[in-house]
Write a protein that holds these residues in place. Structure first.
Motif, mmCIF file in Angstrom:
data_model
loop_
_atom_site.group_PDB
_atom_site.id
_atom_site.type_symbol
_atom_site.label_atom_id
_atom_site.label_comp_id
_atom_site.label_asym_id
_atom_site.label_seq_id
_atom_site.Cartn_x
_atom_site.Cartn_y
_atom_site.Cartn_z
ATOM 1 N N ALA A 248 15.894 7.137 -9.007
ATOM 2 C CA ALA A 248 16.693 7.942 -9.990
ATOM 3 C C ALA A 248 17.808 9.063 -9.761
ATOM 4 N N THR A 249 17.293 9.745 -8.639
ATOM 5 C CA THR A 249 18.279 10.494 -8.166
ATOM 6 C C THR A 249 19.375 10.039 -7.432
ATOM 7 N N ILE A 250 19.364 8.802 -6.735
ATOM 8 C CA ILE A 250 20.465 8.359 -6.304
ATOM 9 C C ILE A 250 21.372 7.671 -7.083
ATOM 10 N N ALA A 251 20.749 7.065 -8.358
ATOM 11 C CA ALA A 251 21.580 6.460 -9.237
ATOM 12 C C ALA A 251 22.469 7.352 -9.995
ATOM 13 N N LEU A 252 21.673 8.466 -10.132
ATOM 14 C CA LEU A 252 22.246 9.377 -10.742
ATOM 15 C C LEU A 252 23.671 10.007 -9.983
ATOM 16 N N ALA A 253 23.303 10.191 -8.857
ATOM 17 C CA ALA A 253 24.524 10.877 -7.946
ATOM 18 C C ALA A 253 25.688 9.503 -7.672
ATOM 19 N N GLN A 254 25.016 8.448 -7.694
ATOM 20 C CA GLN A 254 26.324 7.446 -7.727
ATOM 21 C C GLN A 254 27.144 7.268 -9.024
ATOM 22 N N TYR A 255 26.253 7.330 -10.146
ATOM 23 C CA TYR A 255 27.104 7.536 -11.444
ATOM 24 C C TYR A 255 27.998 8.648 -11.552
ATOM 25 N N ALA A 256 27.377 9.838 -11.026
ATOM 26 C CA ALA A 256 28.287 11.151 -10.739
ATOM 27 C C ALA A 256 29.658 10.823 -10.072
ATOM 28 N N ALA A 257 29.454 10.296 -9.013
ATOM 29 C CA ALA A 257 30.542 9.979 -8.022
ATOM 30 C C ALA A 257 31.689 8.948 -8.711
ATOM 31 N N TYR A 258 31.196 7.877 -9.421
ATOM 32 C CA TYR A 258 32.227 6.936 -9.905
ATOM 33 C C TYR A 258 32.946 7.611 -11.334
ATOM 34 N N THR A 259 32.272 8.300 -11.754
ATOM 35 C CA THR A 259 32.685 9.124 -12.981
ATOM 36 C C THR A 259 33.618 10.131 -12.613
ATOM 37 N N LYS B 48 0.770 -1.185 0.340
ATOM 38 C CA LYS B 48 0.186 0.171 0.027
ATOM 39 C C LYS B 48 0.738 1.399 0.127
ATOM 40 N N TYR B 49 1.893 1.112 0.854
ATOM 41 C CA TYR B 49 2.993 2.314 0.642
ATOM 42 C C TYR B 49 3.412 2.537 -0.512
ATOM 43 N N VAL B 50 3.859 1.555 -0.920
ATOM 44 C CA VAL B 50 4.831 1.555 -2.122
ATOM 45 C C VAL B 50 4.101 2.032 -3.425
ATOM 46 N N LYS B 51 2.890 1.391 -3.533
ATOM 47 C CA LYS B 51 1.785 1.853 -4.326
ATOM 48 C C LYS B 51 1.505 3.444 -4.261
ATOM 49 N N LYS B 52 1.353 3.886 -3.220
ATOM 50 C CA LYS B 52 0.715 5.122 -2.897
ATOM 51 C C LYS B 52 1.748 6.222 -3.285
ATOM 52 N N HIS B 53 3.244 5.765 -2.885
ATOM 53 C CA HIS B 53 4.273 6.872 -3.077
ATOM 54 C C HIS B 53 5.203 6.439 -4.434
ATOM 55 N N MET B 54 4.805 5.636 -5.230
ATOM 56 C CA MET B 54 5.382 5.220 -6.471
ATOM 57 C C MET B 54 6.301 5.954 -6.944
ATOM 58 N N THR B 55 5.422 7.220 -7.623
ATOM 59 C CA THR B 55 6.161 8.296 -8.201
ATOM 60 C C THR B 55 7.296 8.858 -7.565
ATOM 61 N N LEU B 56 7.121 9.183 -6.086
ATOM 62 C CA LEU B 56 8.164 9.632 -5.403
ATOM 63 C C LEU B 56 9.248 8.566 -5.194
ATOM 64 N N LEU B 57 8.881 7.457 -4.850
ATOM 65 C CA LEU B 57 10.349 6.411 -4.945
ATOM 66 C C LEU B 57 10.894 6.244 -6.342
ATOM 67 N N ILE B 58 10.189 6.347 -7.486
ATOM 68 C CA ILE B 58 10.936 6.214 -8.756
ATOM 69 C C ILE B 58 12.009 7.685 -8.896
#
Length: 124
Positions: free
Chosen positions: A60-71, A46-56
């Motif tokens: 994506a922000t965390i993935a972009l930050a990790q990509y920037a760090a490794y780069t 229920k929580y995941v479905k309710k906040h799916m957009t925010l979680l995505i």
């Protein structure tokens, strides 16, 4: 951990920051799924479905930050890259004042600037 991240990137073939940044999260996901099965914790759908957009967006922000760090680690010495990352502390203080209306921004910013300055001195 930046030194370990740089070492991991150097040992990987191919030397692609995108691959290196996501491989760690694959292990985290596997561990979390394994831990949830062992403890018999159910996913709160229920929580995941309710906040799916925010979680995505957050993922994506965390993935972009990790990509920037490794780069950054693949292109520059770790000491320089970490010094630049420490500047995020200053941006966090400013964002706290803008978005959360935190008080005493001058003293917080001064404290954050001293911490950033110390990190830069340690890097050199």
């Amino acid at each position: 951990t930046p030194i370990l991240q740089k070492a991991a990137l150097a040992e990987m073939t191919p030397h692609v920051p995108l691959f290196a940044s996501f491989i760690g999260y694959i292990f985290v996901i596997i561990f979390m799924l394994f831990a949830s099965f062992i403890t018999k914790q159910k996913l709160k759908t229920k929580y995941v479905k309710k906040h799916m957009t925010l979680l995505i967006i957050l993922g994506a922000t965390i993935a972009l930050a990790q990509y920037a760090a490794y780069t950054a680690f693949s292109l520059a010495p770790v000491g320089y890259a970490v010094s630049i990352f420490r500047l995020s502390t200053l941006f966090t203080v400013v964002a706290g004042g803008l978005f959360f209306k935190e008080k005493n921004l001058v003293s917080r910013f001064l404290g954050a600037a001293i911490m950033v300055g110390g990190a830069i001195l340690l890097a050199f």
